[in-house]
Design a protein around this motif. Sequence first.
Motif, PDB file in Angstrom:
ATOM      1  N   GLY A 196      -6.726 -33.888 -17.869  1.00  0.00           N
ATOM      2  CA  GLY A 196      -7.751 -33.806 -18.913  1.00  0.00           C
ATOM      3  C   GLY A 196      -7.219 -34.242 -20.277  1.00  0.00           C
ATOM      4  N   VAL A 197      -5.990 -33.871 -20.586  1.00  0.00           N
ATOM      5  CA  VAL A 197      -5.400 -34.273 -21.881  1.00  0.00           C
ATOM      6  C   VAL A 197      -5.357 -35.795 -21.979  1.00  0.00           C
ATOM      7  CG1 VAL A 197      -3.286 -34.285 -23.276  1.00  0.00           C
ATOM      8  CG2 VAL A 197      -4.027 -32.170 -22.151  1.00  0.00           C
ATOM      9  N   TYR A 198      -4.806 -36.443 -20.956  1.00  0.00           N
ATOM     10  CA  TYR A 198      -4.706 -37.917 -20.989  1.00  0.00           C
ATOM     11  C   TYR A 198      -6.087 -38.573 -20.948  1.00  0.00           C
ATOM     12  CZ  TYR A 198       0.299 -37.373 -20.112  1.00  0.00           C
ATOM     13  OH  TYR A 198       1.619 -37.029 -20.207  1.00  0.00           O
ATOM     14  N   ALA A 199      -7.043 -37.880 -20.291  1.00  0.00           N
ATOM     15  CA  ALA A 199      -8.397 -38.436 -20.186  1.00  0.00           C
ATOM     16  C   ALA A 199      -9.187 -38.274 -21.482  1.00  0.00           C
ATOM     17  CB  ALA A 199      -9.141 -37.757 -19.025  1.00  0.00           C
ATOM     18  N   GLY A 200      -8.590 -37.551 -22.447  1.00  0.00           N
ATOM     19  CA  GLY A 200      -9.268 -37.362 -23.735  1.00  0.00           C
ATOM     20  C   GLY A 200     -10.304 -36.247 -23.713  1.00  0.00           C
ATOM     21  N   LEU A 201     -10.162 -35.320 -22.757  1.00  0.00           N
ATOM     22  CA  LEU A 201     -11.110 -34.201 -22.664  1.00  0.00           C
ATOM     23  C   LEU A 201     -10.565 -32.992 -23.429  1.00  0.00           C
ATOM     24  CD1 LEU A 201     -11.917 -34.424 -18.830  1.00  0.00           C
ATOM     25  CD2 LEU A 201     -13.243 -35.378 -20.726  1.00  0.00           C
ATOM     26  N   LYS A 202     -11.485 -32.165 -23.932  1.00  0.00           N
ATOM     27  CA  LYS A 202     -11.068 -30.902 -24.543  1.00  0.00           C
ATOM     28  C   LYS A 202     -10.733 -29.915 -23.419  1.00  0.00           C
ATOM     29  CE  LYS A 202     -14.883 -30.317 -27.038  1.00  0.00           C
ATOM     30  NZ  LYS A 202     -15.743 -31.448 -27.363  1.00  0.00           N
ATOM     31  N   LEU A 203      -9.714 -29.102 -23.625  1.00  0.00           N
ATOM     32  CA  LEU A 203      -9.339 -28.121 -22.611  1.00  0.00           C
ATOM     33  C   LEU A 203     -10.018 -26.794 -22.928  1.00  0.00           C
ATOM     34  CD1 LEU A 203      -5.468 -28.674 -22.307  1.00  0.00           C
ATOM     35  CD2 LEU A 203      -7.332 -30.081 -21.420  1.00  0.00           C
ATOM     36  N   ILE A 204     -10.732 -26.257 -21.942  1.00  0.00           N
ATOM     37  CA  ILE A 204     -11.368 -24.946 -22.135  1.00  0.00           C
ATOM     38  C   ILE A 204     -10.695 -23.950 -21.191  1.00  0.00           C
ATOM     39  CG2 ILE A 204     -13.506 -23.619 -21.950  1.00  0.00           C
ATOM     40  CD1 ILE A 204     -15.021 -26.152 -22.638  1.00  0.00           C
ATOM     41  N   HIS A 205     -10.020 -22.964 -21.784  1.00  0.00           N
ATOM     42  CA  HIS A 205      -9.373 -21.921 -20.983  1.00  0.00           C
ATOM     43  C   HIS A 205     -10.333 -20.740 -20.862  1.00  0.00           C
ATOM     44  CE1 HIS A 205      -5.420 -23.867 -20.937  1.00  0.00           C
ATOM     45  NE2 HIS A 205      -5.733 -24.279 -22.146  1.00  0.00           N
ATOM     46  N   VAL A 206     -10.591 -20.328 -19.630  1.00  0.00           N
ATOM     47  CA  VAL A 206     -11.522 -19.213 -19.398  1.00  0.00           C
ATOM     48  C   VAL A 206     -10.727 -17.987 -18.980  1.00  0.00           C
ATOM     49  CG1 VAL A 206     -13.422 -18.382 -17.949  1.00  0.00           C
ATOM     50  CG2 VAL A 206     -13.416 -20.743 -18.775  1.00  0.00           C
ATOM     51  N   LYS A 207     -10.982 -16.880 -19.653  1.00  0.00           N
ATOM     52  CA  LYS A 207     -10.299 -15.620 -19.322  1.00  0.00           C
ATOM     53  C   LYS A 207     -10.606 -15.226 -17.876  1.00  0.00           C
ATOM     54  CE  LYS A 207      -9.081 -11.765 -22.135  1.00  0.00           C
ATOM     55  NZ  LYS A 207      -9.537 -10.565 -22.804  1.00  0.00           N
ATOM     56  N   GLY A 208      -9.579 -14.850 -17.134  1.00  0.00           N
ATOM     57  CA  GLY A 208      -9.808 -14.404 -15.762  1.00  0.00           C
ATOM     58  C   GLY A 208      -9.947 -15.537 -14.764  1.00  0.00           C
ATOM     59  N   ALA A 209      -9.676 -16.782 -15.203  1.00  0.00           N
ATOM     60  CA  ALA A 209      -9.671 -17.909 -14.259  1.00  0.00           C
ATOM     61  C   ALA A 209      -8.308 -17.913 -13.578  1.00  0.00           C
ATOM     62  CB  ALA A 209      -9.905 -19.219 -15.000  1.00  0.00           C
ATOM     63  N   THR A 210      -8.288 -17.585 -12.268  1.00  0.00           N
ATOM     64  CA  THR A 210      -7.017 -17.342 -11.583  1.00  0.00           C
ATOM     65  C   THR A 210      -6.615 -18.473 -10.647  1.00  0.00           C
ATOM     66  OG1 THR A 210      -8.192 -16.260  -9.776  1.00  0.00           O
ATOM     67  CG2 THR A 210      -7.364 -14.848 -11.556  1.00  0.00           C
ATOM     68  N   GLY A 211      -7.562 -19.326 -10.270  1.00  0.00           N
ATOM     69  CA  GLY A 211      -7.270 -20.315  -9.238  1.00  0.00           C
ATOM     70  C   GLY A 211      -7.420 -19.736  -7.833  1.00  0.00           C
ATOM     71  N   LEU A 212      -7.830 -18.476  -7.719  1.00  0.00           N
ATOM     72  CA  LEU A 212      -7.986 -17.841  -6.408  1.00  0.00           C
ATOM     73  C   LEU A 212      -9.436 -17.386  -6.218  1.00  0.00           C
ATOM     74  CD1 LEU A 212      -4.723 -15.700  -6.438  1.00  0.00           C
ATOM     75  CD2 LEU A 212      -5.097 -17.853  -5.227  1.00  0.00           C
ATOM     76  N   TYR A 213      -9.718 -16.755  -5.036  1.00  0.00           N
ATOM     77  CA  TYR A 213     -11.102 -16.364  -4.738  1.00  0.00           C
ATOM     78  C   TYR A 213     -11.612 -15.290  -5.701  1.00  0.00           C
ATOM     79  CZ  TYR A 213      -9.024 -12.239  -2.743  1.00  0.00           C
ATOM     80  OH  TYR A 213      -8.325 -11.083  -2.596  1.00  0.00           O
ATOM     81  N   ASP A 214     -10.675 -14.600  -6.392  1.00  0.00           N
ATOM     82  CA  ASP A 214     -11.100 -13.558  -7.336  1.00  0.00           C
ATOM     83  C   ASP A 214     -11.284 -14.126  -8.750  1.00  0.00           C
ATOM     84  OD1 ASP A 214      -8.517 -14.106  -8.049  1.00  0.00           O
ATOM     85  OD2 ASP A 214      -7.807 -12.029  -7.997  1.00  0.00           O
ATOM     86  N   THR A 215     -11.377 -15.448  -8.848  1.00  0.00           N
ATOM     87  CA  THR A 215     -11.501 -16.063 -10.174  1.00  0.00           C
ATOM     88  C   THR A 215     -12.790 -15.634 -10.859  1.00  0.00           C
ATOM     89  OG1 THR A 215     -11.200 -18.138 -11.366  1.00  0.00           O
ATOM     90  CG2 THR A 215     -12.701 -18.209  -9.483  1.00  0.00           C
ATOM     91  N   ASN A 216     -12.839 -15.852 -12.154  1.00  0.00           N
ATOM     92  CA  ASN A 216     -14.012 -15.483 -12.956  1.00  0.00           C
ATOM     93  C   ASN A 216     -15.068 -16.603 -12.850  1.00  0.00           C
ATOM     94  OD1 ASN A 216     -15.843 -14.726 -14.874  1.00  0.00           O
ATOM     95  ND2 ASN A 216     -14.395 -14.676 -16.583  1.00  0.00           N
ATOM     96  N   TYR A 217     -15.801 -16.616 -11.711  1.00  0.00           N
ATOM     97  CA  TYR A 217     -16.797 -17.667 -11.488  1.00  0.00           C
ATOM     98  C   TYR A 217     -17.844 -17.683 -12.599  1.00  0.00           C
ATOM     99  CZ  TYR A 217     -15.207 -18.204  -6.603  1.00  0.00           C
ATOM    100  OH  TYR A 217     -14.476 -18.437  -5.487  1.00  0.00           O
ATOM    101  N   GLU A 218     -18.350 -16.488 -12.940  1.00  0.00           N
ATOM    102  CA  GLU A 218     -19.417 -16.415 -13.950  1.00  0.00           C
ATOM    103  C   GLU A 218     -18.926 -16.955 -15.293  1.00  0.00           C
ATOM    104  OE1 GLU A 218     -18.663 -13.974 -11.838  1.00  0.00           O
ATOM    105  OE2 GLU A 218     -20.519 -13.752 -10.691  1.00  0.00           O
ATOM    106  N   GLY A 219     -17.669 -16.602 -15.637  1.00  0.00           N
ATOM    107  CA  GLY A 219     -17.112 -17.054 -16.913  1.00  0.00           C
ATOM    108  C   GLY A 219     -16.971 -18.562 -16.949  1.00  0.00           C
ATOM    109  N   LYS A 220     -16.566 -19.140 -15.817  1.00  0.00           N
ATOM    110  CA  LYS A 220     -16.400 -20.595 -15.769  1.00  0.00           C
ATOM    111  C   LYS A 220     -17.753 -21.295 -15.848  1.00  0.00           C
ATOM    112  CE  LYS A 220     -12.678 -22.272 -13.453  1.00  0.00           C
ATOM    113  NZ  LYS A 220     -11.649 -22.487 -12.375  1.00  0.00           N
ATOM    114  N   ALA A 221     -18.750 -20.741 -15.140  1.00  0.00           N
ATOM    115  CA  ALA A 221     -20.089 -21.345 -15.178  1.00  0.00           C
ATOM    116  C   ALA A 221     -20.645 -21.286 -16.603  1.00  0.00           C
ATOM    117  CB  ALA A 221     -21.020 -20.610 -14.209  1.00  0.00           C
ATOM    118  N   GLN A 222     -20.491 -20.131 -17.261  1.00  0.00           N
ATOM    119  CA  GLN A 222     -21.023 -19.988 -18.616  1.00  0.00           C
ATOM    120  C   GLN A 222     -20.290 -20.928 -19.583  1.00  0.00           C
ATOM    121  OE1 GLN A 222     -23.848 -18.256 -19.262  1.00  0.00           O
ATOM    122  NE2 GLN A 222     -23.690 -19.393 -21.175  1.00  0.00           N
ATOM    123  N   ALA A 223     -18.968 -21.049 -19.413  1.00  0.00           N
ATOM    124  CA  ALA A 223     -18.192 -21.953 -20.278  1.00  0.00           C
ATOM    125  C   ALA A 223     -18.678 -23.395 -20.097  1.00  0.00           C
ATOM    126  CB  ALA A 223     -16.707 -21.847 -19.950  1.00  0.00           C
ATOM    127  N   ALA A 224     -19.022 -23.749 -18.844  1.00  0.00           N
ATOM    128  CA  ALA A 224     -19.508 -25.110 -18.579  1.00  0.00           C
ATOM    129  C   ALA A 224     -20.857 -25.338 -19.255  1.00  0.00           C
ATOM    130  CB  ALA A 224     -19.614 -25.342 -17.070  1.00  0.00           C
TER     131      ALA A 224
END
Length: 403
Positions: A255-283
């Motif tokens: 994303g950095v090289y692609a010129g995109l802004k990075l959005i870090h979402v609290k509770g985004a773990t990369g696993l099944y317990d990730t913060n799905y709602e938080g990621k959807a709302q951030a999007a």
Amino acid sequence: MKTIIILADGAADEPIAQLGNKTPLQAAKKPYIDMLAAKGKSGELDTIPAGFKPGSEIANLSVLGYDVPKVFEGRGSLEAASMGVDILPGEMAMRCNLICIEDGKIKNHSAGHISSEEAAELIQFLDSKLNDGKVSFYPGVSYRHLLKLKGGNKNLDCTPPHDVTGTPFSEVLIKAETSEARESADYLNEIILKSQELLKDHPVNLKRISEGKDPANSIWPWSPGYRPQMQTLQELYGIKSGSVISAVDLIMGIGVYAGLKLIHVKGATGLYDTNYEGKAQAAIDALKNDDFVYLHIEASDEAGHEGDYALKTKTIEYLDNRVVKTIYEATKDWDEPITIAILPDHPTPCALKTHTNKPIPFLIYRSDEAGDAVQVYDEFESPKGAYGLIRGNEFMKTLFGKI
Ligand SMILES: [Zn+2]
């Protein structure tokens, strides 16, 4: 036009007997994803160019519209961007794992999934002992770190440690592919041996051993490359402003090289317990301002690596009712038309517990365009769609109407 790519890492699979010979995508209840397939157009995408292994770095670069053989410079240099480390001209970057070696064999590629805090102490210790102005170390997440080598030559045959657990490490040390690279190979192999001497009695490791955990008793550098020469998505596809949302350094680095802004979402773990709602709302929030959002969700890939087909099916259902539904419902009445694309980067079949290079199914739903005949989203129906089989950067060209 607003455009979002929802990337379900590793979601594609093969039919599984325990699921009634269905794939997890077929077995999962996913009414919203199937509705978008019915309203949109489908196809399949070959994300892995000939000669490349089906890694997430390769597949995500393809999905984002890059010509992989031209721009790929290894995992380390992509992760470096996410870590805020600049790769200067003349420098080589490598992913540097902390691994566990037992009786001379690689026991695991992750030093027993060492914590980021313990790992940072070890990486800083190694940097204080081994940084001679030529080599330097930067701590990352868990076992994933970065090594930079000034004047390094990238023509090296390196072995990813997760591919060779159980193998004596001395058999898979770094080999030079050209005579010019010999000095780099010898130097790095020497550093590996020195790290083993330095790490074996380190208090962090003595404590881990006393707790019955695997010590991080060696570094393992691999995937060498220089500073990538990547154009931004604005330059390539005319995207005025975009964001990337992911829990994974590799994707954020692209994303950095692609010129995109990075959005870090609290509770985004990369696993099944990730913060799905938080990621959807951030999007959704990002789409209010940006033309483009790349929303990456890792959970289905991890379930595939674990061979857990029930969990993988559940991650797809979570994706449907906690991400896709939310985004569709929030954006469907916007004045500006929206395009939603859904696809994985590569298959991660549960039976194999690793990636394959088969083409992956995709759907593109456009709120202002009629769909094709495909009614559901999966590995067997999507390929029958209007887009047919496309390759590599043709996906972004298709998405942005460049072909
Ligand atoms: Zn992946």
